[in-house]
Design a protein around this motif. Structure first.
Motif, mmCIF file in Angstrom:
data_model
loop_
_atom_site.group_PDB
_atom_site.id
_atom_site.type_symbol
_atom_site.label_atom_id
_atom_site.label_comp_id
_atom_site.label_asym_id
_atom_site.label_seq_id
_atom_site.Cartn_x
_atom_site.Cartn_y
_atom_site.Cartn_z
ATOM 1 N N LYS A 148 0.851 -1.023 -0.006
ATOM 2 C CA LYS A 148 0.052 0.002 0.047
ATOM 3 C C LYS A 148 0.902 1.225 -0.048
ATOM 4 O O LYS A 148 0.310 2.392 -0.477
ATOM 5 N N SER A 149 1.988 1.176 0.328
ATOM 6 C CA SER A 149 2.842 2.259 0.650
ATOM 7 C C SER A 149 4.271 1.933 1.225
ATOM 8 O O SER A 149 4.400 0.688 1.825
ATOM 9 N N TYR A 150 5.325 2.940 0.981
ATOM 10 C CA TYR A 150 6.571 2.469 1.535
ATOM 11 C C TYR A 150 6.877 3.670 2.518
ATOM 12 O O TYR A 150 6.744 4.917 2.101
ATOM 13 N N ILE A 151 7.512 3.164 3.588
ATOM 14 C CA ILE A 151 7.712 4.233 4.677
ATOM 15 C C ILE A 151 9.357 4.142 4.952
ATOM 16 O O ILE A 151 9.699 2.838 5.258
ATOM 17 N N GLY A 152 10.075 5.158 5.115
ATOM 18 C CA GLY A 152 11.483 4.982 5.410
ATOM 19 C C GLY A 152 12.282 6.036 4.601
ATOM 20 O O GLY A 152 11.768 7.097 3.914
ATOM 21 N N SER A 153 13.749 5.999 4.559
ATOM 22 C CA SER A 153 14.602 6.717 3.748
ATOM 23 C C SER A 153 14.497 6.608 2.450
ATOM 24 O O SER A 153 13.870 5.688 1.715
ATOM 25 N N ASP A 154 14.597 7.773 1.379
ATOM 26 C CA ASP A 154 14.836 7.883 0.142
ATOM 27 C C ASP A 154 16.337 7.518 0.066
ATOM 28 O O ASP A 154 17.233 8.120 0.236
ATOM 29 N N HIS A 155 16.744 6.224 -0.282
ATOM 30 C CA HIS A 155 18.052 5.619 -0.531
ATOM 31 C C HIS A 155 18.779 6.592 -1.581
ATOM 32 O O HIS A 155 20.058 6.534 -1.186
ATOM 33 N N TYR A 156 18.154 6.745 -2.474
ATOM 34 C CA TYR A 156 18.961 7.587 -3.712
ATOM 35 C C TYR A 156 19.319 8.935 -3.040
ATOM 36 O O TYR A 156 20.335 9.571 -3.264
ATOM 37 N N TYR A 288 15.009 5.853 12.443
ATOM 38 C CA TYR A 288 14.225 4.721 12.536
ATOM 39 C C TYR A 288 12.915 4.885 13.409
ATOM 40 O O TYR A 288 12.018 4.239 12.921
ATOM 41 N N GLU A 289 13.265 5.323 14.592
ATOM 42 C CA GLU A 289 12.230 5.516 15.329
ATOM 43 C C GLU A 289 10.821 6.457 14.684
ATOM 44 O O GLU A 289 9.860 5.917 14.898
ATOM 45 N N ASP A 290 11.232 7.100 13.896
ATOM 46 C CA ASP A 290 9.993 8.050 13.191
ATOM 47 C C ASP A 290 9.513 7.228 12.139
ATOM 48 O O ASP A 290 8.242 7.081 11.813
ATOM 49 N N MET A 291 10.217 6.049 11.581
ATOM 50 C CA MET A 291 9.718 5.111 10.484
ATOM 51 C C MET A 291 8.700 4.201 11.491
ATOM 52 O O MET A 291 7.404 3.979 10.913
ATOM 53 N N GLY A 292 8.852 3.759 12.772
ATOM 54 C CA GLY A 292 8.100 3.061 13.464
ATOM 55 C C GLY A 292 6.729 3.551 13.646
ATOM 56 O O GLY A 292 5.677 3.168 13.603
ATOM 57 N N ILE A 293 6.771 4.904 14.221
ATOM 58 C CA ILE A 293 5.805 5.628 14.571
ATOM 59 C C ILE A 293 4.749 5.922 13.272
ATOM 60 O O ILE A 293 3.519 5.648 13.326
#
Length: 331
Positions: A148-156, A288-293
């Motif tokens: 449905k979506s991706y959550i995390g850093s923009d690795h590029y 990473y904590e922001d990703m979890g929230i």
């Protein structure tokens, strides 16, 4: 002993045996009924009306996953959602697929999982979708799947930010050895793409990598291979979270006098210690904590059918980390 007495004793034995058998049958029936009720209930210890999110990791027990779990717990408590943390302890596609399959069978309300850009992963996401279970990828993506979506850093973008920082630190010139993760290269490929795009702006900067050989999977082996074939290398960057210490050990073993600035794409406690000791010049914080929230908040939004559809991606902040603290924070 008289014949009459023998008959009485025989009757008493039969009667007591019948009573014992009756009690045994009664308790066996109770146990069977108890087992039957548990097997048909499915999840007897869970309230089926409570939403349950399962978060599945490729690196269970790692610094990264512990931080994600901390943020996810915080958000789950706020929303009063049950949350389970599953995963494998070393990157293992087969094990990860099995964990997702079990989560689907357990009728999870939603699944948050580190994505793998692989057809088997895509098929498992399709299976969950067909059963009405939404999947959100976190930290690493599977863009070709039905997630449905991706959550995390923009690795590029990580590569862009780190590339600009390295170029500044090296005054726009030098040969930079890059250490990759050969077993799951998709994330590192995006980082390397951003890194090299920045280096192309500087005539004096170029990237070198180790031989593309499965036997070169360990960061220390890659570092030695680069040193063997590129004696003019002037710096190193580790794209993988575990590369920092291995690079430090390899270059120290080769030369105790020549200094190689080392840059690392993570901010684990191990990397932060190397930065503090001056052995690594800078790391990268992915928050990473922001990703979890955010993963729990967005899954709750999906389950409540509030403000749908979700955006294709939600990028969390990126920061360069040095001994002086964080800088160059980007959305």
């Amino acid at each position: 002993m008289g014949e009459r007495m023998k008959k009485l004793i025989g009757i008493a034995i039969i009667a007591s045996s019948f009573v014992a058998l009756s009690f045994s049958l009664y308790y066996m029936l109770k146990i069977y009924q108890s087992d039957l009720s548990m097997s048909t209930a499915g999840e007897p210890m869970l309230n089926e009306h409570i939403e349950r999110i399962v978060i599945i990791s490729q690196e269970q027990g790692s610094f990264m996953m512990n931080a994600i779990q901390k943020g996810a717990r915080e958000a789950a408590e706020e929303h009063q959602i049950q949350i389970d943390f599953w995963g494998v302890y070393r990157s293992n596609l087969e094990g990860l697929i099995k964990q997702i399959d079990i989560a689907i069978a357990s009728k999870a309300s939603g699944i948050v999982v580190e994505g793998v850009d692989h057809p088997d992963f895509d098929l498992m996401v399709k299976k969950a979708t067909e059963k009405g279970i939404p999947i959100i990828t976190i930290n690493s993506d599977a863009p070709s799947s039905l997630r449905k979506s991706y959550i995390g850093s923009d690795h590029y973008q990580e590569g862009i930010i780190m590339g600009e920082y390295i170029a500044t630190q090296l005054n726009g010139k030098g040969v930079v050895g890059v250490i990759k993760n050969l077993s799951s290269p998709s994330t590192d490929d995006l980082r390397l793409k951003g890194l090299t795009e920045i280096f192309r702006k500087y005539e004096g900067l170029r990237v070198v990598i180790a031989a593309n050989d499965p036997e070169m999977s360990h960061p220390k082996m890659q570092t030695n291979d680069i040193l063997n074939h590129n004696p003019n290398v002037t710096a190193f960057v580790g794209l993988t979270s575990e590369a920092g210490e291995s690079i430090v050990q390899a270059v120290h073993a080769r030369s105790r006098t020549k200094e190689y600035p080392i840059f690392q794409f993570d901010d684990s406690p191990q990397t932060m210690m190397l930065i503090k000791n001056g052995q690594v010049k800078a790391g990268l914080s992915q928050h990473y904590e922001d990703m979890g929230i955010l993963s729990v908040n967005l899954m709750k939004r999906w389950l409540d059918a509030a403000q749908l559809p979700l955006e294709n991606s939600y990028f969390t902040p990126i920061s360069i980390v040095t001994s002086a603290g964080e800088e160059e924070k980007a959305p």
